[in-house]
Enzyme design. Structure first.
Site, PDB file in Angstrom:
ATOM      1  N   CYS A 342       0.837  -1.199   0.000  1.00 51.38           N
ATOM      2  CA  CYS A 342       0.000   0.000   0.000  1.00 51.38           C
ATOM      3  C   CYS A 342       0.874   1.252   0.000  1.00 51.38           C
ATOM      4  O   CYS A 342       1.527   1.551  -0.993  1.00 51.38           O
ATOM      5  CB  CYS A 342      -0.968  -0.038   1.184  1.00 51.38           C
ATOM      6  SG  CYS A 342      -2.356   1.118   0.991  1.00 51.38           S
ATOM      7  N   HIS A 440      -3.685  -5.353   1.260  1.00 50.23           N
ATOM      8  CA  HIS A 440      -3.457  -5.732   2.651  1.00 50.23           C
ATOM      9  C   HIS A 440      -3.929  -7.176   2.836  1.00 50.23           C
ATOM     10  O   HIS A 440      -4.781  -7.665   2.112  1.00 50.23           O
ATOM     11  CB  HIS A 440      -4.246  -4.813   3.591  1.00 50.23           C
ATOM     12  CG  HIS A 440      -3.815  -3.394   3.556  1.00 50.23           C
ATOM     13  ND1 HIS A 440      -2.619  -2.970   4.097  1.00 50.23           N
ATOM     14  CD2 HIS A 440      -4.418  -2.283   3.043  1.00 50.23           C
ATOM     15  CE1 HIS A 440      -2.507  -1.669   3.932  1.00 50.23           C
ATOM     16  NE2 HIS A 440      -3.571  -1.217   3.298  1.00 50.23           N
TER      17      HIS A 440
END
Length: 505
Positions: A342, A440
């Protein structure tokens, strides 16, 4: 150590709230245990947290963002998480401000004072979310936030007694004896509450006790006489107990030692988010994980992971000012591997632009320059649950996206993941040393974890199933609660039945 706690009438007898004397008293774990305990008995159970402040989050089944703890509690209840389970989520992006997320969607950044005066409006939304759950489930277990005794936050409170008063539900007050001063914590908290707030406390639970319980019993008797409240249970300290953290690494992040086959270093950036991504590595028997603030602490590593960040440009500047850029360059020269997740993925690129000041001061930052991508941040947040496969070996993987901004490749690249909906995620460098992804939870499933560890250099691997261990740990805390508080279900049922009987008179 128990007494009849069914004599008080509550408007919401199917709701039970767990509040703490401090942060990290064990509220999340207790709600998780209650969800599993009641679910095993055939009840339809839902977790709830009115307001959560956490940088560990998850994407709910209805597409919004909630605290990670509520997602785990939903797993314990054997249901899918929804945004009603955590209607207000605060994600700090500075020491005085946070992104405010309502019903899973960001509504803007607010400083503490502005948010304080916004809370009365939020209370209506919080109660509405709670009421929807009450109509769908047999029981709702509510987790408070921080300490119930924060008198400076009592006005407009929606997280603890303010919520309990609004829905009129019973409360259990919990304290951590491992911190010391447990009796002062409990009596002091009760003393600062109002008379109506004190009345709704049906009893205490003491957490993380080690030793001979008979040595504690005089104190328990004193506590009950001093407050007029029963001690419902004393939960044991569980060695090696693991449940995904709601926010910080307060009980230690580093695992393993130099004898483990794969050495992993994670720069501990100031605004690290979703560090639960790394829990499968921290729990893996062949992997050692070190969270380091300085490269001087890092030592030799096989893999460096740049984690998610709530303020990517600020954490990128922190990395550079603390010498991590040079350290990572040296690591790559010695054929080490690097993966960014991310915000960490965005840092690996050429540049990050924030023209509207989404994460802080508007401007642009030069990236670390190891992947050919250019990221532009915007107020629109990408939230999605994703399934797909690694392109390089076709191994199935899954995870969830929570990020602002879009990244575009500046040249032809190798993608890391082909998603089931047709789009491709992430990058893999031409020399196979650097990877990045927006997903994630990418290490959570056994096959995906095995594939990424093989890429990182772990040749002979013992396959590890993190999801199976998480289930075992949930069962473990549930069984511990059942042994420490065998009358839990009966006590709660008595409250509900007594209230309903009084209503029908």
């Amino acid at each position: 150590m128990t007494s009849d706690v069914s004599k008080t009438r509550f408007r919401s007898p199917t709701t039970l709230m767990i509040q703490g004397t401090t942060s990290d008293a064990g509220k999340s774990a207790l709600v998780t245990a209650l969800c599993r305990l009641f679910a095993r008995q055939g009840y339809r159970i839902a977790p709830f947290k009115p307001q959560n402040m956490a940088l560990n989050s998850a994407v709910a089944i209805d597409g919004g963002e909630i605290g990670r703890a509520q997602a785990v509690q939903a797993m314990a209840a054997c249901i899918a998480p929804t945004t009603d389970m955590n209607p207000v989520l605060l994600k700090p992006n500075s020491d005085t401000g946070a992104q405010v997320i309502v019903h899973g969607q960001a509504v803007g950044n607010m400083n503490a004072k502005r948010y304080h005066y916004f809370k009365p409006e939020l209370l209506t939304k919080v109660v509405e979310a709670h009421d929807r759950l009450v109509h769908q489930y047999d029981r709702v277990f509510v987790e408070g936030a921080g300490s119930a005794g924060e008198v400076n936050l009592r006005e407009h409170d929606i997280a603890n007694m303010g919520f309990a008063e609004a829905v009129d539900c019973p409360v259990i007050l919990m304290a951590d004896i491992d911190r010391g001063g447990v009796f002062a914590h409990l009596t002091g908290t009760v003393d600062v509450l109002s008379a109506t707030e004190q009345k709704r406390i049906i009893g205490f639970i003491i957490n993380r006790f080690r030793g001979d319980i008979t040595l504690l019993e005089p104190g328990l008797k004193w506590l009950e006489e001093r407050t007029g409240k029963p001690v419902l249970a004393v939960l044991p300290f569980l060695e090696e107990f693991h449940l995904e953290a709601e926010d910080g690494l307060s009980r230690g992040g580093n695992t393993g030692d130099s004898t483990r086959a794969l050495q992993v270093v994670v720069p501990l950036v100031p605004r690290i988010s979703n560090h639960t991504d790394l829990d499968p590595l921290r729990r893996h028997p062949e992997v050692a994980v070190r969270f380091c603030t300085s490269p001087n602490e890092a030592g030799e590593a096989d893999l460096i992971i740049l984690p998610g960040s709530k303020n990517t440009r600020a954490d990128l500047a922190w990395l550079k000012s603390h010498g991590w850029e040079e350290h990572i360059a040296r690591h790559l020269r010695y054929r080490g591997k690097v993966i960014g997740i991310c915000g960490g993925f965005q840092m690996l690129g050429l540049a990050i632009d924030d023209p509207d000041g989404v994460e802080g001061t508007a401007g642009s930052s030069t990236g670390l320059g190891w992947l050919p991508l250019h990221t532009t941040l915007s107020s629109r947040k990408a939230l999605a649950r994703v399934k797909g496969a690694f392109i390089h070996d076709q191994t199935r993987c899954e995870g969830y996206e929570i990020h602002v901004g879009q990244s575009r490749a500046t040249e032809t690249i190798r993608r890391l993941i082909r998603c089931d909906d047709g789009h491709e995620d992430g990058m893999l460098s031409a020399d196979n040393q650097i990877a990045g992804t927006y997903l994630h939870g990418i290490f959570d499933t056994p096959d995906a974890l095995d594939s990424l560890l093989a890429w990182a250099g772990l040749r002979q691997r013992e396959q590890y199933d993190y999801e199976k261990e998480r289930e075992a740990q949930i069962d473990r805390i549930s069984h511990a609660l059942e042994q420490a508080w065998p009358s839990a279900i009966n006590v709660f049922e008595n409250i509900a039945q007594d209230t309903l009987l009084r209503r029908n008179r």
